[in-house]
Motif scaffolding. Structure first.
Motif, PDB file in Angstrom:
ATOM      1  N   GLU A 151       2.272   1.778  -3.445  1.00 55.79           N
ATOM      2  CA  GLU A 151       1.236   2.296  -4.347  1.00 55.79           C
ATOM      3  C   GLU A 151       1.018   3.790  -4.113  1.00 55.79           C
ATOM      4  OE1 GLU A 151      -1.526   2.273  -7.382  1.00 55.79           O
ATOM      5  OE2 GLU A 151      -0.125   0.712  -6.807  1.00 55.79           O
ATOM      6  N   ASP A 152       0.964   4.214  -2.842  1.00 58.00           N
ATOM      7  CA  ASP A 152       0.822   5.635  -2.520  1.00 58.00           C
ATOM      8  C   ASP A 152       2.003   6.428  -3.056  1.00 58.00           C
ATOM      9  OD1 ASP A 152      -1.553   5.157  -1.248  1.00 58.00           O
ATOM     10  OD2 ASP A 152      -0.703   5.215   0.783  1.00 58.00           O
ATOM     11  N   SER A 153       3.189   5.860  -2.942  1.00 60.97           N
ATOM     12  CA  SER A 153       4.394   6.532  -3.425  1.00 60.97           C
ATOM     13  C   SER A 153       4.347   6.697  -4.948  1.00 60.97           C
ATOM     14  CB  SER A 153       5.624   5.728  -3.022  1.00 60.97           C
ATOM     15  OG  SER A 153       6.789   6.349  -3.480  1.00 60.97           O
ATOM     16  N   GLY A 204       1.883   9.364  -5.888  1.00 68.29           N
ATOM     17  CA  GLY A 204       2.438  10.684  -5.616  1.00 68.29           C
ATOM     18  C   GLY A 204       3.365  11.135  -6.728  1.00 68.29           C
ATOM     19  N   ALA A 216       0.834  -1.203   0.000  1.00 73.16           N
ATOM     20  CA  ALA A 216       0.000   0.000   0.000  1.00 73.16           C
ATOM     21  C   ALA A 216       0.869   1.254   0.000  1.00 73.16           C
ATOM     22  CB  ALA A 216      -0.930  -0.002   1.208  1.00 73.16           C
ATOM     23  N   HIS A 217       1.947   1.231   0.754  1.00 78.22           N
ATOM     24  CA  HIS A 217       2.862   2.377   0.796  1.00 78.22           C
ATOM     25  C   HIS A 217       3.517   2.588  -0.565  1.00 78.22           C
ATOM     26  CE1 HIS A 217       5.648   5.314   2.281  1.00 78.22           C
ATOM     27  NE2 HIS A 217       6.652   4.598   1.819  1.00 78.22           N
TER      28      HIS A 217
END
Length: 68
Positions: free
Chosen positions: A15-17, A20, A12-13
């Protein structure tokens, strides 16, 4: 018994990165396109007043050009 997802948090991290980075790239692309549009309008305007009116009609902000 509780369910835990240890492997999912890293994914999940990541994917968020990635999202961004994509958002930042898109913002840069749009800013460059906006600046090209400003230059095009300014180059085809007969006066400063006409340029301002055209930019207003197109929803373009000349302040962005000064920021770059």
């Amino acid at each position: 018994m509780t369910w835990a997802r240890h492997s999912g948090s890293s994914s999940a991290h990541d994917e968020d990165s990635r999202m961004g980075v994509l958002r930042a790239e898109e913002a840069e692309r749009l800013a460059a396109e906006h600046c090209r549009a400003l230059v095009t309008v300014a180059g085809h305007s007969a006066s400063a007043r006409e340029c301002t009116e055209l930019l207003d009609m197109l929803g373009l902000d000349a302040g962005l050009w000064r920021e770059r």
